[in-house]
Design a protein around this motif. Structure first.
Motif, PDB file in Angstrom:
ATOM      1  N   ALA A  90       0.839  -1.206   0.000  1.00 46.35           N
ATOM      2  CA  ALA A  90       0.000   0.000   0.000  1.00 46.35           C
ATOM      3  C   ALA A  90       0.874   1.256   0.000  1.00 46.35           C
ATOM      4  O   ALA A  90       0.601   2.214  -0.732  1.00 46.35           O
ATOM      5  N   LEU A  91       1.934   1.247   0.804  1.00 45.28           N
ATOM      6  CA  LEU A  91       2.863   2.373   0.812  1.00 45.28           C
ATOM      7  C   LEU A  91       3.513   2.540  -0.560  1.00 45.28           C
ATOM      8  O   LEU A  91       3.646   3.653  -1.066  1.00 45.28           O
ATOM      9  N   ARG A  92       3.877   1.431  -1.197  1.00 42.40           N
ATOM     10  CA  ARG A  92       4.469   1.481  -2.541  1.00 42.40           C
ATOM     11  C   ARG A  92       3.477   2.048  -3.549  1.00 42.40           C
ATOM     12  O   ARG A  92       3.848   2.709  -4.507  1.00 42.40           O
ATOM     13  N   THR A  93       2.197   1.821  -3.321  1.00 47.56           N
ATOM     14  CA  THR A  93       1.161   2.376  -4.191  1.00 47.56           C
ATOM     15  C   THR A  93       1.158   3.907  -4.101  1.00 47.56           C
ATOM     16  O   THR A  93       0.899   4.582  -5.095  1.00 47.56           O
ATOM     17  N   LEU A  94       1.484   4.436  -2.932  1.00 47.83           N
ATOM     18  CA  LEU A  94       1.514   5.889  -2.746  1.00 47.83           C
ATOM     19  C   LEU A  94       2.810   6.529  -3.227  1.00 47.83           C
ATOM     20  O   LEU A  94       2.801   7.676  -3.659  1.00 47.83           O
ATOM     21  N   THR A  95       3.920   5.785  -3.149  1.00 49.27           N
ATOM     22  CA  THR A  95       5.206   6.375  -3.520  1.00 49.27           C
ATOM     23  C   THR A  95       6.192   5.319  -4.005  1.00 49.27           C
ATOM     24  O   THR A  95       6.275   4.243  -3.409  1.00 49.27           O
ATOM     25  N   PRO A  96       6.941   5.623  -5.051  1.00 49.26           N
ATOM     26  CA  PRO A  96       7.990   4.692  -5.479  1.00 49.26           C
ATOM     27  C   PRO A  96       9.194   4.719  -4.523  1.00 49.26           C
ATOM     28  O   PRO A  96      10.040   3.845  -4.585  1.00 49.26           O
ATOM     29  N   ASP A  97       9.238   5.707  -3.626  1.00 47.12           N
ATOM     30  CA  ASP A  97      10.337   5.822  -2.652  1.00 47.12           C
ATOM     31  C   ASP A  97      10.001   5.103  -1.355  1.00 47.12           C
ATOM     32  O   ASP A  97      10.283   5.591  -0.255  1.00 47.12           O
ATOM     33  N   THR A  98       9.410   3.939  -1.463  1.00 44.71           N
ATOM     34  CA  THR A  98       8.913   3.195  -0.313  1.00 44.71           C
ATOM     35  C   THR A  98       9.984   2.966   0.741  1.00 44.71           C
ATOM     36  O   THR A  98       9.773   3.214   1.921  1.00 44.71           O
ATOM     37  N   ARG A  99      11.139   2.486   0.320  1.00 45.27           N
ATOM     38  CA  ARG A  99      12.216   2.173   1.256  1.00 45.27           C
ATOM     39  C   ARG A  99      12.630   3.422   2.034  1.00 45.27           C
ATOM     40  O   ARG A  99      12.750   3.382   3.260  1.00 45.27           O
ATOM     41  N   GLU A 100      12.818   4.529   1.333  1.00 43.15           N
ATOM     42  CA  GLU A 100      13.266   5.762   1.982  1.00 43.15           C
ATOM     43  C   GLU A 100      12.208   6.310   2.930  1.00 43.15           C
ATOM     44  O   GLU A 100      12.521   6.730   4.045  1.00 43.15           O
ATOM     45  N   VAL A 101      10.947   6.302   2.493  1.00 41.83           N
ATOM     46  CA  VAL A 101       9.859   6.805   3.333  1.00 41.83           C
ATOM     47  C   VAL A 101       9.736   5.956   4.591  1.00 41.83           C
ATOM     48  O   VAL A 101       9.631   6.472   5.710  1.00 41.83           O
ATOM     49  N   PHE A 102       9.770   4.640   4.423  1.00 44.81           N
ATOM     50  CA  PHE A 102       9.642   3.745   5.571  1.00 44.81           C
ATOM     51  C   PHE A 102      10.832   3.895   6.517  1.00 44.81           C
ATOM     52  O   PHE A 102      10.650   3.983   7.734  1.00 44.81           O
ATOM     53  N   THR A 103      12.037   3.916   5.976  1.00 42.79           N
ATOM     54  CA  THR A 103      13.243   4.027   6.808  1.00 42.79           C
ATOM     55  C   THR A 103      13.240   5.336   7.587  1.00 42.79           C
ATOM     56  O   THR A 103      13.562   5.359   8.784  1.00 42.79           O
ATOM     57  N   ARG A 104      12.872   6.417   6.923  1.00 43.98           N
ATOM     58  CA  ARG A 104      12.809   7.719   7.589  1.00 43.98           C
ATOM     59  C   ARG A 104      11.795   7.692   8.739  1.00 43.98           C
ATOM     60  O   ARG A 104      12.054   8.169   9.836  1.00 43.98           O
ATOM     61  N   HIS A 105      10.649   7.106   8.488  1.00 49.51           N
ATOM     62  CA  HIS A 105       9.618   7.037   9.524  1.00 49.51           C
ATOM     63  C   HIS A 105      10.044   6.118  10.667  1.00 49.51           C
ATOM     64  O   HIS A 105       9.843   6.450  11.846  1.00 49.51           O
ATOM     65  N   LEU A 106      10.611   4.969  10.335  1.00 47.50           N
ATOM     66  CA  LEU A 106      11.089   4.047  11.364  1.00 47.50           C
ATOM     67  C   LEU A 106      12.139   4.718  12.253  1.00 47.50           C
ATOM     68  O   LEU A 106      12.127   4.556  13.475  1.00 47.50           O
ATOM     69  N   THR A 107      13.016   5.495  11.649  1.00 46.36           N
ATOM     70  CA  THR A 107      14.032   6.220  12.417  1.00 46.36           C
ATOM     71  C   THR A 107      13.371   7.180  13.396  1.00 46.36           C
ATOM     72  O   THR A 107      13.758   7.251  14.566  1.00 46.36           O
ATOM     73  N   ARG A 108      12.360   7.928  12.930  1.00 44.08           N
ATOM     74  CA  ARG A 108      11.654   8.866  13.822  1.00 44.08           C
ATOM     75  C   ARG A 108      10.953   8.128  14.963  1.00 44.08           C
ATOM     76  O   ARG A 108      11.016   8.554  16.114  1.00 44.08           O
ATOM     77  N   VAL A 109      10.303   7.027  14.661  1.00 48.31           N
ATOM     78  CA  VAL A 109       9.601   6.271  15.695  1.00 48.31           C
ATOM     79  C   VAL A 109      10.600   5.691  16.692  1.00 48.31           C
ATOM     80  O   VAL A 109      10.393   5.749  17.907  1.00 48.31           O
ATOM     81  N   ARG A 110      11.697   5.154  16.189  1.00 42.70           N
ATOM     82  CA  ARG A 110      12.721   4.582  17.064  1.00 42.70           C
ATOM     83  C   ARG A 110      13.303   5.649  17.985  1.00 42.70           C
ATOM     84  O   ARG A 110      13.435   5.428  19.187  1.00 42.70           O
ATOM     85  N   GLU A 111      13.629   6.811  17.431  1.00 44.59           N
ATOM     86  CA  GLU A 111      14.190   7.888  18.246  1.00 44.59           C
ATOM     87  C   GLU A 111      13.176   8.404  19.257  1.00 44.59           C
ATOM     88  O   GLU A 111      13.529   8.679  20.406  1.00 44.59           O
ATOM     89  N   ARG A 112      11.940   8.534  18.854  1.00 42.57           N
ATOM     90  CA  ARG A 112      10.894   8.997  19.761  1.00 42.57           C
ATOM     91  C   ARG A 112      10.679   7.999  20.899  1.00 42.57           C
ATOM     92  O   ARG A 112      10.457   8.374  22.045  1.00 42.57           O
TER      93      ARG A 112
END
Length: 122
Positions: A90-112
């Protein structure tokens, strides 16, 4: 359900992000609905998969007295994997930059959640 993780066999495991792209390409080429409707239906698929997790948990714990125990914890694991795959597609359906979007978000969640350090104090 196990308490200990088993090591991944990376030499035989398919690449996660390539697999998500392959699944997205396959689904996109076989979609019966285009545009906004197709996008919304792709997102709704995630709710269906989450419902299957709930069904498997209820079945593994025997919470439905009419049906009894109908699932195993392995079934729950499998359904959770389907949720993850469906969410990433579903995320890939929204953006071809799936890996980058997910990694960026995971980093924010992990840091938070864990703070800016990579290790928890012992």
């Amino acid at each position: 359900m196990t308490d200990q993780a088993t090591p991944c066999e990376t030499s035989t495991a398919p690449d996660l992000w390539a697999s998500i792209d392959d699944l997205w390409t396959w689904l996109d080429g076989n979609r019966p609905h285009d545009g906004r409707e197709g996008l919304l239906l792709r997102m709704l698929k995630l709710s269906e998969e989450v419902g299957e997790v709930a069904e498997a948990v209820i079945g593994a714990t025997g919470q439905n007295p009419r049906k009894g125990t109908t699932h195993t914890w392995d079934d729950v694991e499998s359904e959770l994997c389907d949720v993850v795959i469906t969410a990433l597609v579903a995320l890939r359906t929204l953006t071809p930059d799936t890996r980058e979007v997910f990694t960026r978000h995971l980093t924010r969640v992990r840091e938070r959640s864990l703070g800016s350090t990579t290790r928890r104090p012992e």
